[in-house]
Structures are given as structure tokens and as C-alpha cells.
Design a protein around this motif. Structure first.
Motif, PDB file in Angstrom:
ATOM      1  N   VAL A   1       0.876  -1.196  -0.061  1.00 35.07           N
ATOM      2  CA  VAL A   1      -0.040   0.071   0.108  1.00 35.07           C
ATOM      3  C   VAL A   1       0.900   1.221  -0.084  1.00 35.07           C
ATOM      4  O   VAL A   1       0.550   2.246   0.585  1.00 35.07           O
ATOM      5  CB  VAL A   1      -0.750   0.017   1.260  1.00 35.07           C
ATOM      6  N   VAL A   2       1.865   1.225  -0.629  1.00 42.44           N
ATOM      7  CA  VAL A   2       2.859   2.239  -0.697  1.00 42.44           C
ATOM      8  C   VAL A   2       2.589   3.164  -1.950  1.00 42.44           C
ATOM      9  O   VAL A   2       2.973   2.828  -3.060  1.00 42.44           O
ATOM     10  CB  VAL A   2       4.301   1.866  -0.689  1.00 42.44           C
ATOM     11  N   GLY A   3       2.044   4.401  -1.819  1.00 39.89           N
ATOM     12  CA  GLY A   3       1.787   5.218  -3.068  1.00 39.89           C
ATOM     13  C   GLY A   3       0.408   4.928  -3.411  1.00 39.89           C
ATOM     14  O   GLY A   3      -0.069   4.018  -3.486  1.00 39.89           O
ATOM     15  N   TYR A   4       0.166   5.711  -4.468  1.00 35.91           N
ATOM     16  CA  TYR A   4      -1.214   5.660  -5.281  1.00 35.91           C
ATOM     17  C   TYR A   4      -0.823   4.285  -6.199  1.00 35.91           C
ATOM     18  O   TYR A   4      -0.156   4.048  -6.798  1.00 35.91           O
ATOM     19  CB  TYR A   4      -1.431   6.770  -6.160  1.00 35.91           C
ATOM     20  N   ASP A   5      -1.982   3.863  -6.525  1.00 31.23           N
ATOM     21  CA  ASP A   5      -2.315   2.551  -7.280  1.00 31.23           C
ATOM     22  C   ASP A   5      -2.209   2.915  -8.838  1.00 31.23           C
ATOM     23  O   ASP A   5      -3.219   3.013  -9.380  1.00 31.23           O
ATOM     24  CB  ASP A   5      -3.597   1.923  -6.879  1.00 31.23           C
ATOM     25  N   LEU A   6      -1.007   3.256  -9.087  1.00 32.53           N
ATOM     26  CA  LEU A   6      -1.044   3.463 -10.501  1.00 32.53           C
ATOM     27  C   LEU A   6      -1.141   2.270 -11.553  1.00 32.53           C
ATOM     28  O   LEU A   6      -1.368   2.374 -12.628  1.00 32.53           O
ATOM     29  CB  LEU A   6       0.414   4.111 -10.859  1.00 32.53           C
TER      30      LEU A   6
ATOM     31  N   ARG B   1      -8.903  -3.270  -1.807  1.00 25.12           N
ATOM     32  CA  ARG B   1      -8.876  -2.848  -3.257  1.00 25.12           C
ATOM     33  C   ARG B   1      -9.476  -4.235  -4.163  1.00 25.12           C
ATOM     34  O   ARG B   1      -9.927  -3.700  -5.250  1.00 25.12           O
ATOM     35  CB  ARG B   1      -7.345  -2.357  -3.916  1.00 25.12           C
TER      36      ARG B   1
ATOM     37  N   ARG C   1      -9.838   2.520  -7.821  1.00 32.03           N
ATOM     38  CA  ARG C   1      -8.807   2.065  -7.247  1.00 32.03           C
ATOM     39  C   ARG C   1      -7.509   3.114  -6.956  1.00 32.03           C
ATOM     40  O   ARG C   1      -6.584   2.883  -6.046  1.00 32.03           O
ATOM     41  CB  ARG C   1      -8.090   0.739  -7.847  1.00 32.03           C
ATOM     42  N   LEU C   2      -7.557   4.203  -7.815  1.00 26.37           N
ATOM     43  CA  LEU C   2      -6.658   5.099  -7.584  1.00 26.37           C
ATOM     44  C   LEU C   2      -6.950   5.821  -6.218  1.00 26.37           C
ATOM     45  O   LEU C   2      -6.380   6.472  -5.297  1.00 26.37           O
ATOM     46  CB  LEU C   2      -6.825   6.228  -8.677  1.00 26.37           C
TER      47      LEU C   2
ATOM     48  N   SER D   1       5.330  -1.342   3.083  1.00 29.15           N
ATOM     49  CA  SER D   1       4.121  -1.135   4.062  1.00 29.15           C
ATOM     50  C   SER D   1       3.033  -2.031   3.309  1.00 29.15           C
ATOM     51  O   SER D   1       2.714  -1.957   1.954  1.00 29.15           O
ATOM     52  CB  SER D   1       3.381   0.413   3.979  1.00 29.15           C
TER      53      SER D   1
ATOM     54  N   ILE E   1       1.650   5.082   4.254  1.00 31.65           N
ATOM     55  CA  ILE E   1       2.625   5.968   4.453  1.00 31.65           C
ATOM     56  C   ILE E   1       2.045   6.789   5.527  1.00 31.65           C
ATOM     57  O   ILE E   1       3.029   7.099   6.573  1.00 31.65           O
ATOM     58  CB  ILE E   1       2.693   6.601   3.261  1.00 31.65           C
TER      59      ILE E   1
ATOM     60  N   ILE F   1       9.889   6.674   1.541  1.00 32.49           N
ATOM     61  CA  ILE F   1       9.059   6.272   0.353  1.00 32.49           C
ATOM     62  C   ILE F   1       9.979   6.163  -0.893  1.00 32.49           C
ATOM     63  O   ILE F   1       9.829   5.446  -1.693  1.00 32.49           O
ATOM     64  CB  ILE F   1       7.651   7.154   0.135  1.00 32.49           C
TER      65      ILE F   1
ATOM     66  N   ILE G   1       9.826   3.753  -4.146  1.00 32.19           N
ATOM     67  CA  ILE G   1       9.327   4.473  -5.484  1.00 32.19           C
ATOM     68  C   ILE G   1      10.302   5.236  -6.134  1.00 32.19           C
ATOM     69  O   ILE G   1      10.771   6.324  -5.260  1.00 32.19           O
ATOM     70  CB  ILE G   1       8.001   5.233  -5.156  1.00 32.19           C
TER      71      ILE G   1
ATOM     72  N   MET H   1       3.056  10.792  -9.070  1.00 32.55           N
ATOM     73  CA  MET H   1       1.909  10.818  -8.128  1.00 32.55           C
ATOM     74  C   MET H   1       1.566  12.160  -7.555  1.00 32.55           C
ATOM     75  O   MET H   1       0.649  12.461  -7.112  1.00 32.55           O
ATOM     76  CB  MET H   1       2.177   9.764  -6.862  1.00 32.55           C
TER      77      MET H   1
ATOM     78  N   LEU I   1       1.930  11.104   3.128  1.00 31.57           N
ATOM     79  CA  LEU I   1       2.097  10.155   1.775  1.00 31.57           C
ATOM     80  C   LEU I   1       3.296  10.447   1.221  1.00 31.57           C
ATOM     81  O   LEU I   1       4.150   9.821   0.645  1.00 31.57           O
ATOM     82  CB  LEU I   1       0.947  10.030   0.803  1.00 31.57           C
TER      83      LEU I   1
END
Lengths: 456, 456
Positions: free
Chosen positions: A186-191, B160, B193-194, B410, B415, B423, B427, B435, B453
Motif C-alpha cells: 500500500v505504498v503510494g497511489y495505485d498506478l 482494493r 482503485r486510484l 508497507s 505511509i 518512500i 518508489i 503521484m 504520503l
């Protein structure tokens, strides 16, 4: 037309067998399964992420449309270079990078066929669930770009449920890495899921991390024949009310059955006007219980007979023969893939019968009833202007009904160019604006698959 | 500080019992389960989407931070008004709008508790799979904002995978509707999901369409005790190589077992240094086969014993007692929720033992081993400056190892503010920039949960 400078840069980047500019060669990349034809001015066949990156940068510099393409099996025009430019065929990025059974993951390049993934997974007892009818010859890149699904979606979901992460290059030329390698994260937005189903309008996928599922130990089939549509529709809702999900629940209407009768005269009961092909999977014991529940759920007034099929493979063969048969009887079919909530199927299917009479149009309807996903085929002669107009009116009526029933305009095919005029029926203006702005963020010069997915 | 004009506008919009400005009352909304404290200047309790809309518009006009909040059970500081402003508590939007069993859907407002959804679904034979340990008192809005998961994610996935669509209001004040009501649907970009897992930084969720799953007919448990960590880690990989997925596979290390021993002296074998709590579900016949396979897979050199548990509920009670016990023994714990690929667990868990010696830090590790999702708890005294520094160094080492093993920082907590400094380890810069630009697109004035985040 492409600038000479761009053509020359691409000739420098790619050998002649990976960059076509000859119109005859380019014509092979002018069509998909929508029957529309838009030839690109060039076709590029990258082999690496870096080559994709360079091509995207060049197209940005020259403001040239770039249309990513898997194996061109889509039905919505999503991969056609409608505004010209370059077709970016990913079909030669064919490496399966890793088969990691301990973690139930395969990492692969976008050109790998869905079938090749199945072949790599099967000896280990696994499969990758997305199963469009094109699975044998469509690529995972295309499957991901359209969030492909098929008959088994009723139990296993669609592509978006089976991808853990992606590498991609945005329209702006940024190399991004989305998602992760594990089933939780669940790290960051679901791109990842933003790209899944985005039809090549946001980024070009260059690598996918696919989540595998264990193959069921046994698969069995049931066929059920009904005297009338209403009984069949009722049986569908009764089956879907059971706790056990079938692994497929396919519906065929009278039009579909008549097509099959034309080819296989003795296959179907004479008085059958609707049919269900049902598949269940799991352990032998579980299947026995599920089959018995499903046979019970088929009991409606109009049931002719329901029974376990002796040959599941033959069952699917009949079902898969339908699409080519449809092609033969009508020079053009409008093939929709709407979805309605399962409990509204009785209302929806009987409305289709009404519309068929009202607009004097032959229609043939079948599909993945377990998800409420029905392929509505209007059979028309494109040279009959009056018929074409009636078909358009009828389609509009069908779409309005779908929306009123809380359904969606596309369950599998996507928007592409075929449905963009109708997207406003389903998606409200603020949400559509936000989507357009996301497109602009990923692809500020609008080079990637321009014009698709949004109303013109 | 809030402007008088904004306070007055909110007083006009909401009655006194739904708008707090008294610092004593506001203090109740200053914390979550991260142990950080940031009091808001006001707390608003909307009841409707329109009220949420108006509040967002007002905060934009006054450039005031607005921090959406479910029930404040998060552990990453995600719902804390770190920069002051208004806490937007959704806890009174409590309507279950529809329970539609025929279509396996519940539509609900964000304040509805996860447990209330289970209560609504259970009499019909269904459940909603996301099962954070807070499920009894956390809200579905919070579950969605964090993409919550729990022990059953190994078989059922996380939030999700179980949301079909959302209604939400973006930071810009646009009312949007995402996804659809059916299990299939590919119209437009996947904004659902975004928003899932976006920690209240993009939009405020005002309604969710949840997909239900049939309750399994039988649930059974297995406990397995091991003399050493290595044998236990090997058993985990052997279990996860089986085709049948357990419905939970929980790991407890020696530190965890000692905590339980302190409370329940006779519960565990003396020589056990690691334990697995395993749950399987399905039909009675299937479970029998699965249990037998799992018992086989537990056979490693260091296995003490593995057996079917007589009382599954008692099993979970012991596991759930762990977190409060941890609180008792250390004034502060750094509670991480990293994920590594399952087959790297042997390497990861033995590295944790090494780090514990190297940095002279007590640690207690347990978690959802089936997903490779381990809660690493470093027990520290916040008044011991040297220990705090060592803990930070150790954590950095752990995170680097997780990334090297192709894991994620995570799996459940998100976050928030707790992990934003890290992060960038996971990423890359172009993806993170994208993002940030998505954040800016949804929330141009950066009013929604500002600072969360992303790295500061």
C-alpha cells in the motif's frame, strides 16, 4: 505525414526489419477486430524498454501520434492509428523474464501471448486467470491495456485482479514502475490499476508482474435447455444466488441456438429457445455438491432438461464457434458487451426481444451471464441505410436501458473509438473531465493513441 | 488559525453538535494509533455528501487544511491534522444504503463500521473480506482510504479487491462517481482503485459499493510449533507452495511467544521458538485434504508438533492479544508492516535476528506470513537517546533489506506521516513525481490531508 527528420531518426534507431514505412507493409497494422481500417504511416517494433523510451521521446519532439498495439485482437478500435502516425507494435517484446513459482509470479514483456503465460505456468500447476476468447493469440500487453476478461471472470475476476505491478513509459517519456512484487502493498497511489484498462492512452507497458492462481483439480460442465427466455433468465439469477460460484455461466439465446443448429443439426433439443453452459471447478467432492445445487437452481417452469455434460471441451467448442458463425450470416454485426446487474437480466433480456421487434432487427445475444455481461449482436447490412439508422436508434435504446438498470456499457471490449460517443451516458461530466486531465498529465502532447476513449 | 469568516460559515452550515471548535472537544480528534498528537482547530461532522461538498469548497476558499478521518484506528498518522485545520470526521455518515444480496453488493456511507457491514451480510451467508484487526470499530471509509487488509488477505486479498465503485468529492470540490455496480466494467480509467489507499489526500469518499463474498461453510485451524526460526520459515514456504491457499497463515517469533507465555504460562511447549497459526476454510471434505497437505508441509527438522486446533476462536484470541501485550512491555514500539516475497522469508527473518544482536534492540516479530507481510516491532524506551538512534539505524537497515529482497515497505498501514521519509527507497523519482502531480490535479490547493504520503 511523418517528418523526414523523424523517419530518419527512427531508421537510425531500428534496423529495416523493425521499422516499416512501406504502405503495403504498414497496411497489415491498419486494422483490428472492429473492422475499421486506419493505416499507420510507419510501424516500429521495439525490442527493449530503452527503444520504446526513445521512440516516445522522438514522437514528442515531432508531435506525432504513437499508437501502442499488442496483437490487434481488440474489437473497439482501441489499437487503430485513427489519426495516422506510428503504430508501436510490442509483438516482438517476447521475453518471459522470470517464472517464480514459489511466489506465484511471472514477469513478462508485453508481447508475450496470454497462451505462452499459460504454457509457462501449467506444468507447475498454475494459470493466469484472464481468459479473453482471443487468449491463444492475444498478448498480455493488450490484455492489460484493455483489462481483458472472459467466461471465467465470474469466479476469477478480470485482468485488473491479476497484475501486481508494471513498468511503463508515460506519454511524457517518463519511465515509471508501479505496484510491487508481493500480493500485499500500500505504498503510494495505485498506478498499476490506473494503467490497466487505459487502452494505451496514458503509457506504454514494457513489463508486467503477473499473479498466478493454482489450477483447479477438476473441471466439469452442465448444460441446461429452456423453452423460453424468461425461464432461462430466472435460472441465471437462481444460480448466482447460490454461495458456490460457477467458474463459468454462459447464456445463449434463440438466435444463437439457431446458428449452432445450422452447423450441428442434431445437437440441440428442437424446443429449446435458450441455453446455459455452466462450468464448475474445484475438488471432486466440492463439484458434486455444486453441480447438484446448480441443477436444482435450473428448475424453472420452462426447463427442458439440465444435466452434467459428458464432454466439457466439446461444450466450449460450440460456444467458441458462435462468433465466426455470426460473421458468416451478416456482413456487419454491431457487437456490444454491456453489463447489467444479474438480477435485472430477466428484465433486460425480455426488453431486447421487444426492441428486436420494434426496430425490425435480427439480434443474437449470448455471453457471460454470471457477471451480467451480455454480448448483444445486432445483425445488419451496412448497405441498407434504413436498417443502419434503425440499428443506431435501437443501440441508443439499449444503452439507456443498461444505464437505467445500473449497468455499464462495456464489460470487456473497452471504449476505443467504437463507444466513445456513448461514454457520457455512463460517466458524468466532472468525472470525465478528471479523466481527461489525467490523460493530459501522463501525455501532455497527446501523442499516445490520440482521440481514443473520450468523446470527440 | 481558522479565519473568523470560515468558522462563521461552518457554524451556519452545521448545528453546534456537529461542529466543534472548543479545544477540549477538538483534542479527542488529535490522535490515532500512531501515538502522535496533532489537535485540529475544529472538527466537522457532515451527514450528507452535500455537506462534505460545501465544507471542501469553504476550505478551498480559505486555504484551510481539511483532514478526513474515519475512526482514527490507523497506525501511520494518516488521519492526524499535522498542519492544523479542520478534522472532517465521517463517523456520523452511518447509513447502509442498500443490501442487495441477489447481486452480492452492499452500498454504504463511509462512517459505517466494517463490523456493521459484516452484520448486514452474515444472515444472508455473505461477508466483506477486508479484515484489519480493527474491524470491529474501524469504518469502511478508513478501510478504503488505507486499502486495509488483515490475516485473511492471503486467500481473499485486500480492500482494493472488494470495492466496485465510489462516490467522492475531490480536493478541488468536484463530485465524482467511479467504477460501477457490476463485477465487470471497463469504461474509463480506474479511478476507484486510484482512490483506494490514497489516504484522504485526493478526495473524500462519501459512498462505497462493496462486493460481497460467500461465507465458507467450515473453518478449521492448525497450530505448528518449531524449535527454531529457520524450520518455521521453511515450513511457511512449503505451505505457500501448495495449490490450496490457507485462509490465514500467521507467524509468531520467539519474542511473541514469550509475551504470550507471560500471560498464559501453560499454553505453549517450552522448547518452541516459533509458531504458525494456520486457518483453512471451505467445504468439510476440502478442508480435510488441505489440512493433511499443510501438516505434511510443516514437516521440517525443527518441527515440535503440528496438529489441528480444537478451538479456532481461542487461537485467534491469543494472536489478537499480542498487540496490547507489546504496549505493556515497552513504552514505545516501532511497529512496521513490511512485506517480502514469501520465499525470502527465511533470509529476512534470520537477518532480523542478526540486526537485533547488532543493534542491541529487543524486537518482536509476527504477522501474515502467507503474504510475506511481517510486523517488525522494535521495542524502545523513547527516553533512551542512544537506543532511539540505534533503532533508527536498524530500521534503515531493515528497509534496505526489504527493498533488496523485492519487497515493499508497507503491506497494511500505509505511509501517512510515519513512513514518508522512506518512500523514496521504494518508489523512484519519476513515479513519485507523477503521484505528486496526480495529487495536485485532484487537490490543486493542497487542502486535503496536506503533507501526508509524500516526503517533506
Amino acid at each position: 505525414m511523418l517528418t523526414a527528420e523523424l523517419v530518419s531518426a527512427l531508421h537510425n534507431l531500428l534496423p529495416p526489419d523493425r521499422f516499416y514505412t512501406d504502405p503495403v507493409e504498414c497496411y497489415t497494422y491498419a486494422y483490428d477486430n472492429s473492422r475499421k481500417i486506419f493505416p499507420p504511416q510507419a510501424v516500429a517494433f521495439p525490442l527493449t524498454t530503452d527503444e520504446v523510451h526513445t521512440i516516445i521521446n522522438l514522437c514528442n519532439q515531432h508531435n506525432t501520434p504513437l499508437v501502442p498495439r499488442g496483437r490487434g485482437t481488440g474489437t473497439a478500435g482501441g489499437s487503430l492509428p485513427e489519426r495516422g502516425g506510428i503504430a508501436l507494435s510490442l509483438e516482438r517484446m517476447l521475453n518471459i523474464i522470470s517464472v517464480d513459482i514459489a511466489n506465484r509470479v511471472i514477469v513478462a514483456e508485453p508481447g508475450v501471448l496470454n497462451q505462452s503465460i499459460q504454457n509457462a505456468a501449467k506444468p507447475h500447476g498454475f494459470f493466469w486467470p484472464p481468459d479473453p476468447s482471443s487468449a491463444a493469440y492475444s498478448s498480455i500487453g493488450g490484455n492489460i491495456a484493455t483489462s481483458a476478461g472472459g467466461p471465467h471472470a465470474v469466479k476469477y475476476g478480470t485482468t485488473r485482479d491479476h497484475v501486481l505491478g508494471l513498468k511503463a513509459i508515460t506519454g511524457a517519456g517518463e519511465m515509471i514502475k508501479t505496484g510491487c512484487y508481493t500480493t500485499k502493498g500500500v505504498v503510494g497511489y495505485d498506478l498499476t490499476r490506473l494503467l490497466i484498462g487505459s487502452e494505451g492512452t496514458l503509457a506504454v507497458i514494457t513489463e508486467a508482474t503477473l499473479k498466478l492462481t493454482a489450477l483447479p483439480s477438476v473441471v466439469a460442465g452442465i448444460t441446461a435447455y429452456f423453452q423460453d427466455l424468461e425461464s432461462c433468465a430466472t435460472a441465471i439469477t437462481q444460480i448466482m444466488a447460490l454461495p458456490q460460484l460457477p467458474s463459468a455461466l454462459e447464456f445463449l439465446d434463440n438466435g444463437s441456438l439457431n446458428l449452432i443448429r445450422g452447423r450441428h443439426p442434431d445437437m440441440l433439443p428442437d424446443d429449446a429457445n435458450a441455453m446455459l453452459m455452466i462450468e464448475v471447478d474445484g475438488s471432486e467432492q466440492d463439484i458434486a455438491i455444486t453441480i447438484s445445487s446448480i441443477l436444482d437452481a435450473c428448475k424453472t417452469n420452462g426447463l427442458i432438461r439440465a444435466s452434467r455434460a459428458e464432454n466439457t471441451a466439446a461444450l466450449w467448442k460450440a460456444r467458441k464457434a458462435l462468433s465466426p458463425l455470426l460473421r458468416e450470416i451478416a456482413p456487419k454485426k454491431i457487437n456490444e458487451d454491456i453489463v447489467v446487474p444479474v438480477d435485472t437480466l430477466p428484465e433486460f433480456l425480455s426488453a431486447l426481444e421487444r426492441f428486436s421487434n420494434q426496430y425490425q432487427l435480427a439480434n443474437v445475444n449470448f455471453g457471460h451471464a454470471g457477471n451480467g455481461n451480455i454480448h448483444v449482436n445486432l445483425l445488419i447490412d451496412p448497405n441498407n441505410a434504413d436498417q443502419v439508422i434503425r440499428a443506431e436508434q435501437c443501440l441508443d435504446k439499449i444503452f439507456d436501458l443498461v444505464i437505467r438498470l445500473n449497468g455499464t456499457l462495456s464489460g470487456e471490449h473497452g471504449i476505443g473509438s467504437e463507444k466513445r460517443a456513448f461514454i457520457g451516458k455512463e460517466i458524468d461530466q466532472p468525472t470525465l473531465s478528471l479523466m481527461k486531465n489525467i490523460k493530459l498529465l501522463f501525455d501532455p502532447n497527446n501523442i499516445l493513441n490520440p482521440g481514443k476513449l473520450f468523446p470527440q
